[in-house]
Design an enzyme around this catalytic site. Sequence first.
Site, PDB file in Angstrom:
ATOM      1  N   GLU A  60       0.924  -1.101  -0.065  1.00  0.00           N
ATOM      2  CA  GLU A  60      -0.171  -0.131   0.168  1.00  0.00           C
ATOM      3  C   GLU A  60       0.776   1.274   0.187  1.00  0.00           C
ATOM      4  O   GLU A  60       0.608   2.396  -0.971  1.00  0.00           O
ATOM      5  CB  GLU A  60      -0.982   0.144   1.217  1.00  0.00           C
ATOM      6  CG  GLU A  60      -2.154  -0.949   1.023  1.00  0.00           C
ATOM      7  CD  GLU A  60      -1.749  -2.472   1.278  1.00  0.00           C
ATOM      8  OE1 GLU A  60      -0.773  -2.703   1.693  1.00  0.00           O
ATOM      9  OE2 GLU A  60      -2.840  -3.225   1.132  1.00  0.00           O
ATOM     10  N   HIS A 129     -10.172  -5.029  10.390  1.00  0.00           N
ATOM     11  CA  HIS A 129     -10.654  -4.949   8.989  1.00  0.00           C
ATOM     12  C   HIS A 129     -11.992  -4.237   9.283  1.00  0.00           C
ATOM     13  O   HIS A 129     -12.902  -4.000   8.039  1.00  0.00           O
ATOM     14  CB  HIS A 129     -10.941  -6.282   8.605  1.00  0.00           C
ATOM     15  CG  HIS A 129      -9.940  -6.738   7.777  1.00  0.00           C
ATOM     16  ND1 HIS A 129      -8.685  -6.927   8.565  1.00  0.00           N
ATOM     17  CD2 HIS A 129      -9.667  -7.203   6.566  1.00  0.00           C
ATOM     18  CE1 HIS A 129      -7.845  -7.789   7.776  1.00  0.00           C
ATOM     19  NE2 HIS A 129      -8.498  -7.897   6.358  1.00  0.00           N
TER      20      HIS A 129
END
Lengths: 325, 362
Positions: A60, A129
Amino acid sequence: MTEITFREAITRGLEEAIEADESVFIMGEDIGEYGGAYSVTKGFIEKYGEKRIKDTPISEAAFVGAGVGAASAGLRPVVELMSISFSLVAFDQIVNMAANLRYMSGGQIKVPMVIRAPTGAGVQLGATHSQSFETWLSEVPGMYCACPSNPADALGLLRTAIKSDNPVIFAEHSHLYGSRGDVPEDYYEIPFGEARIDRVGSDLTLVSYGYGVHILREAADAMAEDGIDAEIVDLRSLSPIDYPTVVASVQKTGRAVMLDTARRNGGAMAEIVSEVQERVMDWLDGPIVRVGAKDVPWPYNRGLEQDILPNAEDVVAAAMRVITF
Amino acid sequence: MEQTEKPRITATGLVRPVSNGPAPVSQSNNGFDASRVPVLSESLDDSELFRMYRLMLLIRRFEETCGQHYSLGNIRGFLHLYIGQEATGIGAITPLEARDYIVTHYRDHGHAIARGLDTNRIMAEMFGKNTGLSKGKGGSMHIFDAPQRFMGGHAIVGAQLPLAAGIALAQQYMETDVVTMVFFGDGATNQGTFHETLNLASVWQLPVIFFMENNLYGMGSAVGRVRHRGSDFSDAMGAYDVDVVSVDGMDVLAVREATQAAIDQVRAHGSPIFIEAKTFRFVGHSFADPGDQYRDRSEVDLWRRRDPLVTYPKRLLEYGVVTESDLDDLSASVDAEIEAAVEFAMNSPNPDMSEAFDDVYA
Ligand SMILES: Cc1ncc(C[n+]2csc(CCOP(=O)(O)OP(=O)(O)O)c2C)c(N)n1
């Protein structure tokens, strides 16, 4: 008008941009061969090829940063994060680079980049998450943050996002992808910082964004049965925030409840309530009350998670506190 | 991929490329066997050799002057001087074309000068004035000049690497032959972004030069104390199949030659190259650091004996590229330029308070 899903709206917005502008490309983890974690870019790689649809390594910081670089060199990347929870790994690139570059270069560098990210809890993914960092990111100057609640807004806001010369966080609540709504046939854009009155009412103002608007609708329906007429303001973007619309509504109703789907503590509404009360103190018939997720990490267990999540009952309870103040 | 050749470390600390790609770009002669060739450089004419020296001297005097003005309180914040590393920056940046991009870290004034940016406006940025390159909003660590493709000045260690990969990606996308060069230190190689970006550059074959200035210390941390394999950088790049070129960063011509070859290769083939220049900062990490706690005086002295500001003009004289009087004239002209820059910075206005709100959004 045609009825499409939220997912289809985003897909349409992306395809339009790819077809209209050679400098637009999409990059992210598994957006190509796999079709995207939420299938938004399904079939894109076959249709548009690997140059426009770039599968990235699970990296990322590198690919968000590469998006910033590509944007600063003249392209318009749309970067997809699999989850806004994963933005943490790239936070430095988002905040220190994407948002700061323009300012600290004295206006020389522009970063026309969109970071799309599914957000929100409620599907038992546990603490790592389920977060909603659009509320953190919306505080950062130099960047916009859009949070659509329905397909028409998603399309209109995405068009604006991709055309913007500034970095944009585009937060898509994962509950919404399958939801349906009418989308105008004619081309339109929705500017950032323009809230929408989702429902007109006179007794109380309810404010949220994204999936929160759906919770508010449920709450408003329940209150209507008791003769309480709630107005719903859908912010549509958390940066900038359309204070005039919120303030006008609260001046009209004299009461407000504001809902975050993120944690209540330090959520976007903590800021908005504070600002609004400064502006409307004289009109208020009671405190402006915040509703949000409880202040713990997201639990996996369904019962626990549902208890942590804010729901329509919480909103109604908060509304009753204000009304009976 | 199988390694056909083990990395070899020579007596001079040079690492040969591990890949079986194009030939090694350059080996430094450290200036020691210079007398064996009839000319100082086969590829550079005298005026270019002289220009490089001028830029080198300009950096040195600029940095010394910044130090003085830091002590006077005219320059604030962090100040990371480039003193000792001039040969590296000049050798690396002078072979770039105007269309090539440079991305660097906080130790950026040397690179800015090497790129030929306006000395007045660099100095004004140091002073935080609105005539500064970043209008006084960036400071010493955030120097930008977009028209010159000087894309910062980045102060989070390692953060500039993905940015450079993205600029290189844009070049590949737009099918230009533009090269992107990104500078960083040995310390930055321990950041995740370093490894992530090398991987990205390798899988996407991006036209980028990773230019590491290995000055052997990241602040007070000797590279051998904080990095597995210490100063041997051939291993990590081998893992990404990126060619490694190692060069003596105190020898401006060796750096220039090595970099020129790397640029040519990247321009022609579009794939990444890693250059390691071994160099040394003679001064502390930043102006707050005396630079004597974590390294021996003898080590500093040893490197100071190889000061490029001494060795290079000596070679220029030996080869008859310049005369003593040329050097005197040069010194005077550099001093005048620095003096003018200081005056420009001093006399420039501070940004108007309203400018705090400019440049947040496009
Ligand atoms: C993420 C981050 N961590 C720590 C720092 C503080 N810091 C600034 S420079 C530096 C040392 C970097 O050393 P190196 O990469 O070798 O470059 P050099 O300063 O030697 O040129 C450190 C620790 C920082 N700016 N950013």
